[in-house]
Design a protein around this motif. Structure first.
Motif, mmCIF file in Angstrom:
data_model
loop_
_atom_site.group_PDB
_atom_site.id
_atom_site.type_symbol
_atom_site.label_atom_id
_atom_site.label_comp_id
_atom_site.label_asym_id
_atom_site.label_seq_id
_atom_site.Cartn_x
_atom_site.Cartn_y
_atom_site.Cartn_z
ATOM 1 N N ALA A 1 27.020 -102.888 -43.134
ATOM 2 C CA ALA A 1 28.052 -103.526 -43.259
ATOM 3 C C ALA A 1 28.092 -102.724 -44.239
ATOM 4 C CB ALA A 1 28.110 -105.043 -43.535
ATOM 5 N N ILE A 2 29.461 -102.110 -44.768
ATOM 6 C CA ILE A 2 29.528 -101.099 -46.560
ATOM 7 C C ILE A 2 31.138 -100.838 -46.405
ATOM 8 C CG2 ILE A 2 29.499 -98.703 -45.278
ATOM 9 C CD1 ILE A 2 27.539 -97.979 -47.549
ATOM 10 N N VAL A 3 31.054 -100.371 -47.857
ATOM 11 C CA VAL A 3 32.834 -100.069 -47.857
ATOM 12 C C VAL A 3 32.724 -98.506 -48.495
ATOM 13 C CG1 VAL A 3 33.968 -100.375 -49.650
ATOM 14 C CG2 VAL A 3 33.251 -102.344 -49.210
ATOM 15 N N LEU A 4 33.608 -97.907 -47.619
ATOM 16 C CA LEU A 4 33.808 -96.912 -47.469
ATOM 17 C C LEU A 4 35.350 -95.914 -48.663
ATOM 18 C CD1 LEU A 4 32.774 -95.228 -44.512
ATOM 19 C CD2 LEU A 4 31.231 -95.247 -46.251
ATOM 20 N N ASN A 5 34.869 -94.792 -48.923
ATOM 21 C CA ASN A 5 36.293 -94.130 -49.801
ATOM 22 C C ASN A 5 36.525 -93.072 -48.885
ATOM 23 O OD1 ASN A 5 38.449 -93.140 -50.953
ATOM 24 N ND2 ASN A 5 37.120 -92.755 -53.183
ATOM 25 N N ARG B 1 29.353 -100.994 -34.247
ATOM 26 C CA ARG B 1 30.689 -101.281 -34.497
ATOM 27 C C ARG B 1 29.958 -101.521 -35.890
ATOM 28 N NH1 ARG B 1 33.726 -105.651 -31.771
ATOM 29 N NH2 ARG B 1 33.784 -106.867 -33.353
ATOM 30 N N LEU B 2 31.343 -101.388 -36.703
ATOM 31 C CA LEU B 2 30.903 -100.998 -38.339
ATOM 32 C C LEU B 2 31.898 -101.868 -38.540
ATOM 33 C CD1 LEU B 2 30.924 -96.925 -39.217
ATOM 34 C CD2 LEU B 2 29.040 -98.705 -38.915
ATOM 35 N N SER B 3 30.929 -102.893 -40.020
ATOM 36 C CA SER B 3 31.595 -103.200 -40.587
ATOM 37 C C SER B 3 31.814 -103.031 -42.306
ATOM 38 C CB SER B 3 30.965 -105.074 -40.937
ATOM 39 O OG SER B 3 32.309 -105.839 -41.830
ATOM 40 N N LEU B 4 33.300 -102.401 -42.408
ATOM 41 C CA LEU B 4 33.970 -101.732 -43.609
ATOM 42 C C LEU B 4 34.958 -102.448 -44.473
ATOM 43 C CD1 LEU B 4 34.340 -98.019 -41.550
ATOM 44 C CD2 LEU B 4 32.499 -99.317 -42.724
ATOM 45 N N GLY B 5 34.795 -103.771 -44.313
ATOM 46 C CA GLY B 5 35.218 -104.567 -45.585
ATOM 47 C C GLY B 5 36.888 -103.999 -45.772
ATOM 48 N N ASP B 6 36.738 -103.847 -47.304
ATOM 49 C CA ASP B 6 38.256 -103.197 -48.045
ATOM 50 C C ASP B 6 37.758 -101.708 -48.089
ATOM 51 O OD1 ASP B 6 36.598 -103.409 -49.832
ATOM 52 O OD2 ASP B 6 37.836 -104.765 -50.938
ATOM 53 N N SER B 7 37.635 -101.241 -47.026
ATOM 54 C CA SER B 7 37.357 -99.846 -47.140
ATOM 55 C C SER B 7 38.893 -99.098 -46.884
ATOM 56 C CB SER B 7 36.806 -98.634 -46.075
ATOM 57 O OG SER B 7 35.048 -99.607 -46.386
ATOM 58 N N ARG B 8 39.284 -98.386 -47.938
ATOM 59 C CA ARG B 8 40.522 -98.038 -47.687
ATOM 60 C C ARG B 8 40.409 -95.756 -47.724
ATOM 61 N NH1 ARG B 8 42.489 -98.526 -54.388
ATOM 62 N NH2 ARG B 8 42.477 -100.802 -54.002
ATOM 63 N N LEU B 9 41.937 -95.902 -46.563
ATOM 64 C CA LEU B 9 41.967 -94.266 -46.262
ATOM 65 C C LEU B 9 43.231 -94.058 -45.572
ATOM 66 C CD1 LEU B 9 41.989 -95.211 -41.935
ATOM 67 C CD2 LEU B 9 42.479 -96.587 -42.848
ATOM 68 N N ALA B 10 43.627 -92.466 -45.320
ATOM 69 C CA ALA B 10 44.248 -91.489 -45.388
ATOM 70 C C ALA B 10 44.838 -91.350 -44.245
ATOM 71 C CB ALA B 10 43.960 -90.798 -46.398
ATOM 72 N N ILE C 1 35.242 -100.967 -35.019
ATOM 73 C CA ILE C 1 35.182 -100.678 -36.840
ATOM 74 C C ILE C 1 36.035 -102.097 -36.790
ATOM 75 C CG2 ILE C 1 36.109 -99.849 -39.437
ATOM 76 C CD1 ILE C 1 35.909 -97.161 -36.999
ATOM 77 N N SER C 2 35.135 -102.845 -37.980
ATOM 78 C CA SER C 2 35.866 -104.362 -38.133
ATOM 79 C C SER C 2 35.961 -103.743 -39.821
ATOM 80 C CB SER C 2 34.775 -105.793 -37.990
ATOM 81 O OG SER C 2 35.632 -106.637 -38.875
ATOM 82 N N ALA C 3 37.629 -104.100 -40.446
ATOM 83 C CA ALA C 3 38.294 -104.320 -41.339
ATOM 84 C C ALA C 3 39.016 -104.833 -42.276
ATOM 85 C CB ALA C 3 38.394 -102.479 -42.225
ATOM 86 N N TRP C 4 39.327 -104.960 -43.389
ATOM 87 C CA TRP C 4 40.294 -106.165 -44.334
ATOM 88 C C TRP C 4 40.826 -107.363 -42.995
ATOM 89 C CZ3 TRP C 4 42.214 -105.029 -48.061
ATOM 90 C CH2 TRP C 4 41.609 -103.496 -49.041
ATOM 91 N N GLN C 5 39.090 -107.838 -42.541
ATOM 92 C CA GLN C 5 39.580 -109.129 -42.166
ATOM 93 C C GLN C 5 39.846 -110.071 -43.131
ATOM 94 O OE1 GLN C 5 39.608 -109.216 -38.297
ATOM 95 N NE2 GLN C 5 39.458 -107.395 -38.681
ATOM 96 N N TYR C 6 40.463 -111.600 -42.862
ATOM 97 C CA TYR C 6 40.486 -111.917 -43.304
ATOM 98 C C TYR C 6 40.285 -112.649 -44.036
ATOM 99 C CZ TYR C 6 42.797 -117.189 -44.954
ATOM 100 O OH TYR C 6 43.205 -117.899 -45.440
ATOM 101 N N PRO C 7 39.861 -113.348 -45.928
ATOM 102 C CA PRO C 7 40.849 -113.040 -46.110
ATOM 103 C C PRO C 7 41.269 -111.436 -46.561
ATOM 104 C CG PRO C 7 39.171 -113.929 -47.240
ATOM 105 C CD PRO C 7 38.899 -113.462 -46.228
ATOM 106 N N LEU C 8 40.996 -110.497 -46.424
ATOM 107 C CA LEU C 8 40.909 -109.227 -47.706
ATOM 108 C C LEU C 8 42.232 -108.614 -47.082
ATOM 109 C CD1 LEU C 8 37.431 -107.013 -46.309
ATOM 110 C CD2 LEU C 8 38.412 -108.511 -48.264
ATOM 111 N N TYR D 1 48.230 -102.977 -44.825
ATOM 112 C CA TYR D 1 48.735 -101.470 -44.749
ATOM 113 C C TYR D 1 47.218 -100.764 -44.347
ATOM 114 C CZ TYR D 1 49.379 -96.254 -45.885
ATOM 115 O OH TYR D 1 49.340 -95.212 -45.493
ATOM 116 N N TYR D 2 46.139 -101.240 -44.726
ATOM 117 C CA TYR D 2 45.340 -100.682 -44.802
ATOM 118 C C TYR D 2 44.558 -100.858 -43.238
ATOM 119 C CZ TYR D 2 44.833 -97.752 -49.078
ATOM 120 O OH TYR D 2 44.638 -97.323 -50.003
ATOM 121 N N ARG D 3 44.459 -102.322 -43.040
ATOM 122 C CA ARG D 3 44.296 -102.787 -42.147
ATOM 123 C C ARG D 3 45.201 -102.385 -40.629
ATOM 124 N NH1 ARG D 3 43.573 -109.199 -40.601
ATOM 125 N NH2 ARG D 3 42.650 -109.011 -38.010
#
Length: 531
Positions: free
Chosen positions: A436-440, A466-475, A494-501, A509-511
């Motif tokens: 579980a980590i956050v990527l740029n 499975r990866l947990s990527l929190g509030d990771s941003r991507l393009a 991949i789990s990212a931007w789950q509630y309440p993120l 948008y990122y989710r």
């Protein structure tokens, strides 16, 4: 009947599968009633783990005699009781007075009978959870010399007197695990005799103790700290401790304090502490040296980077120099919502975690689990992650704010991890199976271009699905999906931007972009199966 069923090992495996697939145990019950050969083993399985004491007490019927003490439990009761290895008395709904009265009456009847030996000669584990204060006196009926684990959980709040506690060392000499909850069990005033903790400390083989309450006295804590058989402790640090305490070791006299410091939980291997703040945790860990193997710290308020650093430094100094390699697991979490950080786009340095916070833990070279979940933000670079991974080459679980995110600020960008850093983490820690980590991932991922070159050996992790990527941003979802699947060929989701993120700015948008990544991974999986 097939000859294979005459082999006990085969039959036991079949019965175990039947029990696992049938929660109501109706199939085991049918086997016990219809087949003479299978009946003994089926009954053993049926009664060995009893989640509710009431089926057993059905054998107890009101006596016609005016003096039930002249009778003994019936043969059916004794046969069933001898098979029980694990027994529970679950709480009954207060809205069901009929069941409450019936249970109390049957326990009262059992207590009045003439009993000369243990009712449960093979009982190993007993769990008693009750909402009725009047029934605690019947617990003694279920204690036996074979008992190894005892769990007491009560919902009433006034501390009653538990006469069986003082008899535990005599009645249960083999008890090695005990769990007690609420101040009703653990705190007794001095005029009521020895406290529960002082009695517990007399158990000769106690190795595991869980105190779910937070009302243990300072004197009882000292008694507990000198229990040399204790290897696993779960404790709520009480309210009388303040962050101003230099140590939790008693400070009434220099001799007592020196004694406590030299043998303060000296043989602990596993420690789980619950407290209001991180400084209170630190004050507990400070005295003495012990070969800890795992620690879990649960706090109510969010720590600061300084308080975390101090706690980790104290944890390192509390270990014997030769025992640092014994540490296997470190978990730290607070009880606050991750949405709290959303109100601030610019955080003070005291609320930002850098690699310096983790440096005291680099001595734990055999660490396998590191799980940090706190309401703080992170500023880590690829090189920082490489340093951490190099220090913990046997890491299996690596979670930094799982499902919470790192809350990177758009106005003041901090250091961040890229896909390249994630690839280095997997190369240096080949045993990882949970991350579980956050990527740029806003910039193009370099892994994609490198993986196409024949002369480049890319380290792949086959354990992570499975990866947990929190509030990771991507393009670019296609680019990111390609890069991550190169590192994790078996990645499914991949789990990212789950509630309440997802309530944060641009969260939805990122989710949506990460859902596109998941769709690409799913399509690749379908294509691979088709081939």
């Amino acid at each position: 009947m097939h000859n294979a069923l005459l082999v006990n090992e085969i039959l036991l495996n079949i019965l175990a599968a039947v029990r696992e697939a049938d929660a109501s145990c109706s199939q085991l019950n049918a086997l016990a009633r219809t087949c003479h050969l299978l009946s003994p083993l089926a009954l053993d399985f049926l009664w060995s783990d009893l989640p509710d004491v009431r089926p057993l007490l059905q054998y107890m019927t009101p006596m016609v005699s005016n003096d039930p003490r002249t009778s003994v439990p019936c043969a059916s009761f004794q046969r069933a009781a001898s098979r029980i290895r694990k027994l529970a008395c679950p709480p009954l709904a207060c809205s069901d007075p009929h069941s409450q009265i019936a249970l109390t009456e049957r326990l009262r009847l059992l207590s009045m009978m003439r009993i000369t030996t243990s009712l449960f000669p093979n009982l190993r584990r007993l769990s008693w959870t009750d909402t009725d204060q009047s029934r605690y006196v019947y617990i003694r009926l279920f204690l036996s010399p074979t008992l190894e684990s005892l769990e007491l959980d009560f919902f009433f709040h006034k501390p009653p007197h538990f006469p069986f506690l003082t008899l535990l060392p005599e009645l249960c000499p083999n008890l090695h695990s005990m769990s007690i909850s609420k101040h009703s069990v653990i705190s007794l005033s001095e005029d009521e005799g020895p406290s529960a903790v002082q009695t517990i400390c007399q158990l000769p083989r106690l190795t595991t103790l869980e105190c779910k309450s937070s009302t243990i006295s300072e004197a009882d804590l000292l008694h507990l700290s000198q229990l040399k058989s204790l290897t696993t402790l779960s404790l709520g640090i009480p309210s009388w401790v303040s962050s101003d305490h230099g140590s939790l070791a008693p400070h009434s006299s220099g001799t007592v304090r020196d004694c406590a410091a030299s043998s303060w939980f000296c043989n602990l291997r596993n420690l789980h502490l619950r407290a209001y703040s991180m400084p209170i945790i630190t004050s507990f860990v400070e005295p003495g040296c012990r070969p800890l193997q795992s620690v879990v710290f649960d706090i109510s308020e969010a720590p600061t980077s300084a308080s975390l650093t101090e706690c980790f430094s104290t944890l390192y100094s509390s270990q014997c120099d030769t025992e640092c390699s014994t540490m296997r697991s470190i978990e730290v979490r607070d009880s606050l919502s991750n949405a709290i950080l959303a109100i601030s786009q610019v955080l003070p340095n005291s609320k930002i975690i850098t690699v310096d916070v983790f440096k005291p833990l680099f001595a734990f070279t055999k660490l396998r689990v590191f799980d940090l979940g706190v309401c703080l933000s992170f500023s880590l670079s690829d090189s920082d992650l490489t340093v951490m991974a190099s220090s913990w080459p046997e890491l299996e679980v690596f979670c930094l704010n799982d499902r919470r995110g790192w809350h990177p600020s758009a106005s003041e960008p901090k250091l961040s991890i890229t896909v390249r850093g994630l690839q280095s983490l997997c190369a240096l820690c080949p045993r990882l199976y949970q991350i579980a980590i956050v990527l740029n991932a806003l910039s193009p991922c370099p892994i994609t271009s490198l993986s196409s070159r024949q002369d480049t050996a890319l380290t792949r992790n086959l354990a992570v699905t499975r990866l947990s990527l929190g509030d990771s941003r991507l393009a670019n979802p296609q680019d990111v999906a390609c890069a991550l699947s190169d590192i994790f060929p078996r990645l499914r989701r991949i789990s990212a931007w789950q509630y309440p993120l997802d309530t944060l700015p641009k969260g939805r948008y990122y989710r949506k972009l990460w859902e596109e990544v998941n769709n690409i991974l799913q399509q690749r999986d379908i294509t691979a199966v088709a081939k």
